[in-house]
Motif scaffolding. Structure first.
Motif, mmCIF file in Angstrom:
data_model
loop_
_atom_site.group_PDB
_atom_site.id
_atom_site.type_symbol
_atom_site.label_atom_id
_atom_site.label_comp_id
_atom_site.label_asym_id
_atom_site.label_seq_id
_atom_site.Cartn_x
_atom_site.Cartn_y
_atom_site.Cartn_z
ATOM 1 N N ARG A 1 -32.955 26.839 -19.906
ATOM 2 C CA ARG A 1 -32.625 25.627 -19.055
ATOM 3 C C ARG A 1 -31.527 25.524 -17.808
ATOM 4 N NH1 ARG A 1 -33.396 21.693 -24.236
ATOM 5 N NH2 ARG A 1 -35.767 21.389 -24.125
ATOM 6 N N ALA A 2 -30.303 26.130 -18.380
ATOM 7 C CA ALA A 2 -29.347 26.617 -17.467
ATOM 8 C C ALA A 2 -29.779 27.098 -16.296
ATOM 9 C CB ALA A 2 -28.159 27.143 -18.183
ATOM 10 N N ARG A 3 -30.381 28.144 -16.371
ATOM 11 C CA ARG A 3 -30.894 28.891 -15.246
ATOM 12 C C ARG A 3 -32.095 28.138 -14.315
ATOM 13 N NH1 ARG A 3 -31.935 32.880 -12.226
ATOM 14 N NH2 ARG A 3 -33.909 34.026 -11.680
ATOM 15 N N SER A 4 -32.980 27.381 -15.238
ATOM 16 C CA SER A 4 -33.934 26.464 -14.230
ATOM 17 C C SER A 4 -33.193 25.490 -13.600
ATOM 18 C CB SER A 4 -34.517 25.940 -15.347
ATOM 19 O OG SER A 4 -35.783 25.152 -14.701
ATOM 20 N N ALA A 5 -31.859 24.677 -14.046
ATOM 21 C CA ALA A 5 -31.063 23.705 -13.460
ATOM 22 C C ALA A 5 -30.418 24.387 -12.299
ATOM 23 C CB ALA A 5 -30.248 23.060 -14.251
ATOM 24 N N GLY A 6 -29.864 25.651 -12.403
ATOM 25 C CA GLY A 6 -29.247 26.173 -11.327
ATOM 26 C C GLY A 6 -30.290 26.504 -10.292
ATOM 27 N N LEU A 7 -31.442 27.039 -10.544
ATOM 28 C CA LEU A 7 -32.484 27.158 -9.440
ATOM 29 C C LEU A 7 -32.705 26.072 -8.723
ATOM 30 C CD1 LEU A 7 -34.461 30.038 -10.946
ATOM 31 C CD2 LEU A 7 -33.201 30.381 -8.744
ATOM 32 N N ALA A 8 -32.896 24.968 -9.461
ATOM 33 C CA ALA A 8 -33.194 23.549 -8.936
ATOM 34 C C ALA A 8 -32.156 23.138 -7.973
ATOM 35 C CB ALA A 8 -33.708 22.552 -10.001
ATOM 36 N N GLN A 9 -30.939 23.337 -8.617
ATOM 37 C CA GLN A 9 -29.902 22.982 -7.441
ATOM 38 C C GLN A 9 -29.871 23.852 -6.096
ATOM 39 O OE1 GLN A 9 -26.342 23.075 -9.805
ATOM 40 N NE2 GLN A 9 -26.766 21.052 -10.774
ATOM 41 N N ALA A 10 -29.995 24.979 -6.255
ATOM 42 C CA ALA A 10 -30.111 26.098 -5.179
ATOM 43 C C ALA A 10 -31.223 25.990 -4.240
ATOM 44 C CB ALA A 10 -30.038 27.674 -5.679
ATOM 45 N N ALA A 11 -32.344 25.529 -4.824
ATOM 46 C CA ALA A 11 -33.534 25.138 -3.889
ATOM 47 C C ALA A 11 -33.071 23.621 -3.279
ATOM 48 C CB ALA A 11 -34.705 24.885 -4.929
ATOM 49 N N ALA A 12 -32.534 22.896 -3.998
ATOM 50 C CA ALA A 12 -32.271 21.630 -3.084
ATOM 51 C C ALA A 12 -31.276 21.812 -1.927
ATOM 52 C CB ALA A 12 -31.564 20.598 -3.927
ATOM 53 N N ARG A 13 -30.312 22.832 -2.227
ATOM 54 C CA ARG A 13 -29.219 23.097 -1.184
ATOM 55 C C ARG A 13 -30.072 23.901 -0.035
ATOM 56 N NH1 ARG A 13 -25.807 24.320 -5.657
ATOM 57 N NH2 ARG A 13 -26.335 26.137 -5.410
ATOM 58 N N ALA A 14 -31.003 24.817 -0.188
ATOM 59 C CA ALA A 14 -31.655 25.381 0.727
ATOM 60 C C ALA A 14 -32.572 24.499 1.459
ATOM 61 C CB ALA A 14 -32.464 26.581 0.013
ATOM 62 N N LYS A 15 -33.153 23.786 0.924
ATOM 63 C CA LYS A 15 -34.153 22.905 1.758
ATOM 64 C C LYS A 15 -33.404 21.927 2.485
ATOM 65 C CE LYS A 15 -37.752 22.427 -1.816
ATOM 66 N NZ LYS A 15 -38.507 21.345 -2.648
ATOM 67 N N ALA A 16 -32.103 21.475 2.089
ATOM 68 C CA ALA A 16 -31.076 20.608 2.928
ATOM 69 C C ALA A 16 -30.569 21.465 4.129
ATOM 70 C CB ALA A 16 -29.891 20.204 2.147
ATOM 71 N N VAL A 17 -30.705 22.633 4.170
ATOM 72 C CA VAL A 17 -30.439 23.699 5.087
ATOM 73 C C VAL A 17 -31.658 23.957 5.958
ATOM 74 C CG1 VAL A 17 -29.321 25.727 5.887
ATOM 75 C CG2 VAL A 17 -28.322 24.453 4.204
ATOM 76 N N LEU A 18 -32.881 24.258 5.330
ATOM 77 C CA LEU A 18 -33.880 24.406 5.895
ATOM 78 C C LEU A 18 -34.716 23.397 6.811
ATOM 79 C CD1 LEU A 18 -35.387 27.016 3.290
ATOM 80 C CD2 LEU A 18 -34.909 27.458 5.602
ATOM 81 N N ARG A 19 -34.694 22.258 6.478
ATOM 82 C CA ARG A 19 -35.298 21.309 6.869
ATOM 83 C C ARG A 19 -34.947 21.040 8.279
ATOM 84 N NH1 ARG A 19 -39.008 17.484 5.821
ATOM 85 N NH2 ARG A 19 -39.525 18.185 3.745
ATOM 86 N N PRO A 20 -33.519 20.831 8.493
ATOM 87 C CA PRO A 20 -33.301 20.663 10.021
ATOM 88 C C PRO A 20 -33.438 21.674 10.878
ATOM 89 C CG PRO A 20 -31.387 20.585 8.608
ATOM 90 C CD PRO A 20 -32.471 20.511 7.700
ATOM 91 N N ALA A 21 -33.051 23.105 10.386
ATOM 92 C CA ALA A 21 -33.379 24.218 10.986
ATOM 93 C C ALA A 21 -34.859 24.340 11.517
ATOM 94 C CB ALA A 21 -33.069 25.352 10.511
ATOM 95 N N LEU A 22 -35.752 23.927 10.859
ATOM 96 C CA LEU A 22 -37.005 23.998 10.999
ATOM 97 C C LEU A 22 -37.752 22.858 11.862
ATOM 98 C CD1 LEU A 22 -38.333 25.400 7.534
ATOM 99 C CD2 LEU A 22 -38.544 26.755 9.897
ATOM 100 N N ASP A 23 -37.040 21.841 12.027
ATOM 101 C CA ASP A 23 -37.287 20.526 12.707
ATOM 102 C C ASP A 23 -38.422 19.935 12.046
ATOM 103 O OD1 ASP A 23 -36.592 18.493 14.468
ATOM 104 O OD2 ASP A 23 -37.976 19.479 16.106
#
Length: 97
Positions: A10-32
């Motif tokens: 569960r801890a690893r899963s939660a960490g990956l979910a947070q990392a995915a949210a951060r990555a999406k926040a960076v990727l979405r504007p870069a990809l327009d």
């Protein structure tokens, strides 16, 4: 294969979910990406020779276009703005084909 406790999973899963949210926040504007577009990021193990132990697969799903898979050669939590811009350039090349 070693035993993984439910608590550790569960801890690893939660960490990956947070990392995915951060990555999406960076990727979405870069990809327009627009409101109708979708983005998926997943960290996977890669056993192929010459491949890093872990890589991140980014699926870009633009409305009305085929889905494009982009690969970041590293773990999800290492995907930063520089990597996002490089992936955006790769996607531009793929869209031109």
């Amino acid at each position: 294969m070693g035993f993984i406790s439910l608590k550790d999973w569960r801890a690893r899963s939660a960490g990956l979910a947070q990392a995915a949210a951060r990555a999406k926040a960076v990727l979405r504007p870069a990809l327009d990406l627009g409101e109708a577009d979708a983005l998926s990021v997943n960290e996977i193990a890669c056993a192929d020779p010459g491949c890093p132990d872990v890589e991140t697969v980014v699926l870009v799903m633009r409305a009305g276009e085929p889905t494009r898979a982009l690969r970041f050669r590293g773990p999800l939590d290492h995907l930063d703005e520089i990597a996002a811009r490089a992936l955006a350039q790769e996607e531009i090349r793929l869209r031109a084909v």
